[in-house]
Design a protein around this motif. Structure first.
Motif, PDB file in Angstrom:
ATOM      1  N   GLY A   9       0.798  -1.222   0.000  1.00 33.52           N
ATOM      2  CA  GLY A   9       0.000   0.000   0.000  1.00 33.52           C
ATOM      3  C   GLY A   9       0.828   1.267   0.000  1.00 33.52           C
ATOM      4  O   GLY A   9       0.285   2.355   0.114  1.00 33.52           O
TER       5      GLY A   9
ATOM      6  N   PHE B 207       0.686   5.932 -11.007  1.00 29.34           N
ATOM      7  CA  PHE B 207       0.950   5.763  -9.579  1.00 29.34           C
ATOM      8  C   PHE B 207      -0.166   6.313  -8.704  1.00 29.34           C
ATOM      9  O   PHE B 207      -0.347   5.889  -7.581  1.00 29.34           O
ATOM     10  CB  PHE B 207       2.271   6.436  -9.196  1.00 29.34           C
ATOM     11  CG  PHE B 207       3.461   5.665  -9.659  1.00 29.34           C
ATOM     12  CD1 PHE B 207       4.002   4.675  -8.873  1.00 29.34           C
ATOM     13  CD2 PHE B 207       4.016   5.912 -10.900  1.00 29.34           C
ATOM     14  CE1 PHE B 207       5.094   3.950  -9.304  1.00 29.34           C
ATOM     15  CE2 PHE B 207       5.105   5.195 -11.345  1.00 29.34           C
ATOM     16  CZ  PHE B 207       5.645   4.208 -10.542  1.00 29.34           C
ATOM     17  N   THR B 208      -0.894   7.295  -9.214  1.00 26.27           N
ATOM     18  CA  THR B 208      -1.965   7.868  -8.409  1.00 26.27           C
ATOM     19  C   THR B 208      -3.311   7.236  -8.753  1.00 26.27           C
ATOM     20  O   THR B 208      -4.335   7.650  -8.249  1.00 26.27           O
ATOM     21  CB  THR B 208      -2.056   9.389  -8.643  1.00 26.27           C
ATOM     22  OG1 THR B 208      -2.322   9.614 -10.029  1.00 26.27           O
ATOM     23  CG2 THR B 208      -0.769  10.074  -8.265  1.00 26.27           C
TER      24      THR B 208
ATOM     25  N   HIS C 145       6.262  14.029  -4.728  1.00 24.76           N
ATOM     26  CA  HIS C 145       4.965  14.001  -4.043  1.00 24.76           C
ATOM     27  C   HIS C 145       4.259  12.665  -4.158  1.00 24.76           C
ATOM     28  O   HIS C 145       3.193  12.468  -3.592  1.00 24.76           O
ATOM     29  CB  HIS C 145       4.075  15.111  -4.593  1.00 24.76           C
ATOM     30  CG  HIS C 145       4.556  16.459  -4.191  1.00 24.76           C
ATOM     31  ND1 HIS C 145       4.690  17.497  -5.081  1.00 24.76           N
ATOM     32  CD2 HIS C 145       4.974  16.917  -2.996  1.00 24.76           C
ATOM     33  CE1 HIS C 145       5.168  18.543  -4.442  1.00 24.76           C
ATOM     34  NE2 HIS C 145       5.348  18.230  -3.180  1.00 24.76           N
TER      35      HIS C 145
ATOM     36  N   ASP D 270       5.970   7.479  -0.656  1.00 27.46           N
ATOM     37  CA  ASP D 270       5.742   7.440   0.790  1.00 27.46           C
ATOM     38  C   ASP D 270       7.055   7.396   1.547  1.00 27.46           C
ATOM     39  O   ASP D 270       7.159   7.914   2.639  1.00 27.46           O
ATOM     40  CB  ASP D 270       4.951   6.172   1.165  1.00 27.46           C
ATOM     41  CG  ASP D 270       3.535   6.226   0.667  1.00 27.46           C
ATOM     42  OD1 ASP D 270       2.709   6.849   1.330  1.00 27.46           O
ATOM     43  OD2 ASP D 270       3.270   5.645  -0.405  1.00 27.46           O
TER      44      ASP D 270
ATOM     45  N   GLU E 267       6.515  12.374   4.190  1.00 24.94           N
ATOM     46  CA  GLU E 267       5.631  13.312   4.887  1.00 24.94           C
ATOM     47  C   GLU E 267       6.153  13.623   6.287  1.00 24.94           C
ATOM     48  O   GLU E 267       6.106  14.761   6.745  1.00 24.94           O
ATOM     49  CB  GLU E 267       4.200  12.759   4.982  1.00 24.94           C
ATOM     50  CG  GLU E 267       3.334  13.004   3.779  1.00 24.94           C
ATOM     51  CD  GLU E 267       2.916  14.454   3.544  1.00 24.94           C
ATOM     52  OE1 GLU E 267       3.714  15.192   2.955  1.00 24.94           O
ATOM     53  OE2 GLU E 267       1.804  14.841   3.945  1.00 24.94           O
TER      54      GLU E 267
ATOM     55  N   TYR F 154      -0.054  16.946   2.997  1.00 24.39           N
ATOM     56  CA  TYR F 154      -1.445  16.883   3.486  1.00 24.39           C
ATOM     57  C   TYR F 154      -1.903  18.236   4.027  1.00 24.39           C
ATOM     58  O   TYR F 154      -3.038  18.636   3.831  1.00 24.39           O
ATOM     59  CB  TYR F 154      -1.608  15.749   4.515  1.00 24.39           C
ATOM     60  CG  TYR F 154      -1.238  16.083   5.934  1.00 24.39           C
ATOM     61  CD1 TYR F 154      -2.219  16.461   6.848  1.00 24.39           C
ATOM     62  CD2 TYR F 154       0.090  16.037   6.363  1.00 24.39           C
ATOM     63  CE1 TYR F 154      -1.881  16.764   8.158  1.00 24.39           C
ATOM     64  CE2 TYR F 154       0.433  16.329   7.664  1.00 24.39           C
ATOM     65  CZ  TYR F 154      -0.555  16.708   8.568  1.00 24.39           C
ATOM     66  OH  TYR F 154      -0.231  17.007   9.841  1.00 24.39           O
TER      67      TYR F 154
ATOM     68  N   ARG G 157     -10.695  10.240  -2.630  1.00 24.54           N
ATOM     69  CA  ARG G 157      -9.264  10.413  -2.350  1.00 24.54           C
ATOM     70  C   ARG G 157      -8.429  10.024  -3.570  1.00 24.54           C
ATOM     71  O   ARG G 157      -7.419  10.619  -3.874  1.00 24.54           O
ATOM     72  CB  ARG G 157      -8.864   9.599  -1.116  1.00 24.54           C
ATOM     73  CG  ARG G 157      -8.737   8.129  -1.380  1.00 24.54           C
ATOM     74  CD  ARG G 157      -8.241   7.374  -0.174  1.00 24.54           C
ATOM     75  NE  ARG G 157      -8.120   5.972  -0.540  1.00 24.54           N
ATOM     76  CZ  ARG G 157      -6.976   5.307  -0.563  1.00 24.54           C
ATOM     77  NH1 ARG G 157      -5.853   5.881  -0.205  1.00 24.54           N
ATOM     78  NH2 ARG G 157      -6.948   4.057  -0.924  1.00 24.54           N
TER      79      ARG G 157
ATOM     80  N   PRO H 143      -1.768   8.700  -3.019  1.00 27.56           N
ATOM     81  CA  PRO H 143      -3.116   8.457  -2.488  1.00 27.56           C
ATOM     82  C   PRO H 143      -3.158   8.381  -0.952  1.00 27.56           C
ATOM     83  O   PRO H 143      -4.142   8.787  -0.335  1.00 27.56           O
ATOM     84  CB  PRO H 143      -3.510   7.122  -3.098  1.00 27.56           C
ATOM     85  CG  PRO H 143      -2.672   6.998  -4.308  1.00 27.56           C
ATOM     86  CD  PRO H 143      -1.391   7.703  -4.025  1.00 27.56           C
ATOM     87  N   ASN H 144      -2.090   7.872  -0.366  1.00 26.41           N
ATOM     88  CA  ASN H 144      -2.062   7.808   1.100  1.00 26.41           C
ATOM     89  C   ASN H 144      -2.073   9.212   1.714  1.00 26.41           C
ATOM     90  O   ASN H 144      -2.650   9.431   2.774  1.00 26.41           O
ATOM     91  CB  ASN H 144      -0.806   7.072   1.581  1.00 26.41           C
ATOM     92  CG  ASN H 144      -0.844   5.605   1.204  1.00 26.41           C
ATOM     93  OD1 ASN H 144      -1.903   4.992   1.143  1.00 26.41           O
ATOM     94  ND2 ASN H 144       0.324   5.051   0.921  1.00 26.41           N
ATOM     95  N   THR H 145      -1.427  10.138   1.026  1.00 26.95           N
ATOM     96  CA  THR H 145      -1.398  11.522   1.506  1.00 26.95           C
ATOM     97  C   THR H 145      -2.787  12.157   1.377  1.00 26.95           C
ATOM     98  O   THR H 145      -3.253  12.858   2.278  1.00 26.95           O
ATOM     99  CB  THR H 145      -0.378  12.341   0.694  1.00 26.95           C
ATOM    100  OG1 THR H 145       0.849  11.629   0.667  1.00 26.95           O
ATOM    101  CG2 THR H 145      -0.158  13.694   1.300  1.00 26.95           C
TER     102      THR H 145
ATOM    103  N   ARG I 198      -4.837  10.958   4.116  1.00 26.29           N
ATOM    104  CA  ARG I 198      -4.506  11.599   5.383  1.00 26.29           C
ATOM    105  C   ARG I 198      -5.129  12.998   5.458  1.00 26.29           C
ATOM    106  O   ARG I 198      -5.672  13.393   6.490  1.00 26.29           O
ATOM    107  CB  ARG I 198      -2.973  11.681   5.516  1.00 26.29           C
ATOM    108  CG  ARG I 198      -2.526  12.482   6.690  1.00 26.29           C
ATOM    109  CD  ARG I 198      -1.369  11.841   7.422  1.00 26.29           C
ATOM    110  NE  ARG I 198      -1.099  12.580   8.635  1.00 26.29           N
ATOM    111  CZ  ARG I 198       0.091  13.066   8.948  1.00 26.29           C
ATOM    112  NH1 ARG I 198       1.123  12.864   8.147  1.00 26.29           N
ATOM    113  NH2 ARG I 198       0.257  13.725  10.078  1.00 26.29           N
TER     114      ARG I 198
END
Lengths: 229, 277, 123
Positions: free
Chosen positions: A27, A167-168, A189, A192, A209, C12, C37, C48-50, C53
């Motif tokens: 994920g 990727f998105t 961006h 992860d 992040e 985020y 999202r 997508p995880n961002t 969040r």
């Protein structure tokens, strides 16, 4: 989760990997960064048992690599892994013949997404389109983990944007992705997690992040610190 | 099993164009050879008999009759067989290296197939065997056709007619390719296949350890040969015969199976643990 | 939707600020549906995880709400909407003051200039 523990590999006199350890989660998009020749590709090949490691351990969801794992994890090298005289349709048929995890609906969707014509011969495609077919053949497998070697290198800007779009999208959703690159700018961006490599070891492993939040640093800032410092 | 058969089919498909060209060359060269040789013979006979007025009997005494043994000894006939043999020796290496060399990374795909890597090895070997048998069958079909062509082109008085088995038995290399007994067939092709597996192992040594591997591969070939030839080497060394022919035969079969099994086992080990792309 | 993302600030937070601006400027109406999202990640070219969040954070702050399986919507809560507006105004004033203070301009002159410019711009 993909766990690499203390990977070591020597080619002749050169110690390419000297105890590389890192993890990559499902994920998430994990990025292996390092200059060319630092052993990024060797790590991916090691995970896929395409190049044996001298020592160390690789576990995928706690299991060792085996033939059945190729239905669960796949590798998209930087050059296409199909016979150039095949058409795109034949290449897809080949994949369908051998992989239970081949998802024809997704393959068709990817064809449309990348605007590829399936009757075209692989050898007649442009560099960008060849890269897209290469990506398609990997992405259309219903695998949990995808390893991609330099998916953005050596292709035109529009192909790059299209690939970044993947990727998105749901095409990658919920899968664990490990990509290697020496050029982070376009994709800062998107990722992860970053694993910075040099001289056969991991210099730093961090989440993008968290790095921005806790230290106010971009990936490039951290790279500058680590590689120049 | 299903994937193995698919791989065999796939490997044959990849070589099909070259294979068909080889078959084409063989057919054309041998058939043209028969006609050209027959015409030349008849032309020569006409000239000698009618122009030089040599009696027929004397001509035959001097020049001999024409038969299939002349054809099978000619370059028209041996040439394409030698070409096919050379092509297949080359193919033993090519079948592996074409997936590695240059920008071709198809070996990645093959090794990442969700099937035992031994299947890749076996399918490549099987493809070679099937195609070799294919060529031998073509040769078997060609022989009676060639005999017939000869009959049409050379008058009865000038020719020696032979059956297919006579042709084969009168020619040492044809006899190797197409032996007249089943046991001889097993021996000839058994040795051939053993050699293919030994060479495959040597290739995989090279693909696993590169330069050092090439050396290991050569050493492996030497060891395999010594094991297989051990009884003969032993007898030659002592300048005596210890075994009856039947005993040698049984020992050789056992050793052959042993060497083949050892090669396959080593290849599997190398493919699973050591091969490097 | 087009946003210039800064590479040093958590993505985020930048996404949340972007939504607040959209809300304050009424480009997003109360009760309006927002992208999933996945769509957001795709539009902004972010992970997508961002995006996930950012939505979670906005949900906690009451900026958006989700009923059952339907898409998330912008809140209709006047208090929250008012707070967003105030927050953005506050931030803009803060940065303005931070920029103008070192120049040492008398407040009257600043207010005068603002009035002049502000009206002029609108016209």
């Amino acid at each position: 989760m993909i766990e690499a523990k203390e990977l070591k590999k020597r080619f002749g006199r050169k110690q390419i990997l000297n105890g590389v350890s890192f993890t990559a989660n499902k994920g998430e998009i994990t990025c292996l960064i390092g200059i060319n020749g630092v052993g990024k590709t060797t790590i991916l090949k090691g995970i896929m048992n395409l190049t044996p490691m001298d020592s160390g351990q690789i576990l995928i969801d706690g299991e060792k690599m085996s033939k059945d794992m190729y239905e669960k994890i796949t590798f998209i090298p930087d050059a296409i892994t199909m016979i150039p005289t095949m058409t795109i349709a034949e290449a897809m048929q080949f994949m369908q013949d051998y992989y239970k995890s081949w998802n024809q609906a997704r393959a068709t969707e990817l064809l449309r997404f990348f605007k590829l014509k399936q009757e075209e011969k692989i050898s007649s495609l442009s560099k960008g389109n060849t890269a897209k077919v290469n990506l398609l053949l990997g992405l259309a497998l219903d695998v949990d983990y995808l390893l991609m070697d330099e998916p953005f290198s050596g292709i035109d800007i529009f192909s790059r944007e299209q690939i970044a779009d993947v990727f998105t999208s749901h095409l990658v959703e919920d899968r664990g992705v490990v990509i290697t690159t020496h050029e982070i700018n376009d994709i800062e961006h998107l990722i992860d997690k970053v694993v910075l490599l040099d001289n056969g070891v991991v210099l730093k492993e961090f989440r993008t992040e968290e790095m921005r939040e806790d230290e106010g640093k971009s990936v490039v800032d951290v790279m500058r610190e680590v590689y120049r410092g | 099993m299903k994937r193995y058969l698919k791989l065999v089919n796939f490997e044959i498909g990849r070589f099909m164009k070259i294979y068909l060209v080889l078959i084409g060359i063989t057919i054309l060269s041998q058939l043209i050879g028969v006609i050209v040789m027959a015409k030349n013979y008849v032309a020569n006979a006409n000239e000698v008999i009618f122009v030089d007025s040599l009696p027929l009997e004397q001509f035959i005494e001097q020049y001999g009759e024409m038969g299939m043994m002349d054809v099978v000894g000619s370059i028209w006939f041996i040439g394409p067989i030698a070409l096919c043999a050379a092509a297949f020796i080359f193919y033993i290496f090519f079948i592996w290296y074409r997936d590695w060399v240059g920008k071709n990374t198809f070996i990645y795909r093959l090794l990442m197939l969700p099937t035992s890597r031994l299947n890749i090895l076996l399918s490549k070997a099987t493809a070679i065997f099937i195609m070799v048998f294919g060529l031998v069958s073509v040769q078997l079909i060609l022989l009676p056709i060639e005999s017939m062509l000869l009959k049409w082109n050379v008058p009865f008085d000038f020719r020696i007619d032979m059956t297919v088995s006579e042709i084969i038995n009168n020619n040492s290399y044809l006899f190797i390719l197409i032996p007249d007994s089943f046991i001889q067939f097993i021996i000839n092709y058994g040795i051939g296949f053993m050699v293919v597996f030994i060479l495959f192992t040597a290739i995989l040594f090279e693909r696993s350890f590169r330069w050092k591997g090439a050396l290991l591969g050569i050493i492996y070939c030497a060891i395999a040969s010594i094991i297989f030839l051990a009884p003969l080497i032993y007898e030659i060394g002592f300048e005596a015969s210890f075994f009856y022919t039947e005993e040698i035969f049984v020992i050789e079969i056992i050793l052959g199976i042993l060497v083949t099994a050892m090669s396959i086992w080593l290849s599997k080990l190398l493919l699973n643990k050591k091969v490097t792309v | 939707m087009n946003v210039n993302l800064n590479k040093r600030e958590p993505v985020y937070l930048q996404v949340i600020r972007h939504f607040k601006e959209q809300i304050a400027t009424k480009r997003l109406e109360p009760g309006q549906e927002i992208p999933s999202r996945r769509e957001l990640a795709n539009q902004l070219k972010i992970n997508p995880n961002t995006a996930q969040r950012a939505y979670k954070e906005m949900e906690e702050q009451g900026l958006i709400y989700t009923e059952g399986n339907s898409p998330s919507k912008i809140t209709k809560d006047e208090k929250v909407l008012g707070a967003v507006r105030e927050e953005l105004i506050g931030q803009a004033i803060d940065s303005f003051i931070a920029a103008i203070r070192p120049i040492d301009v008398p407040l009257d002159e600043v207010v005068g200039l603002i009035q002049e410019k502000y009206k002029g711009d609108k016209a």
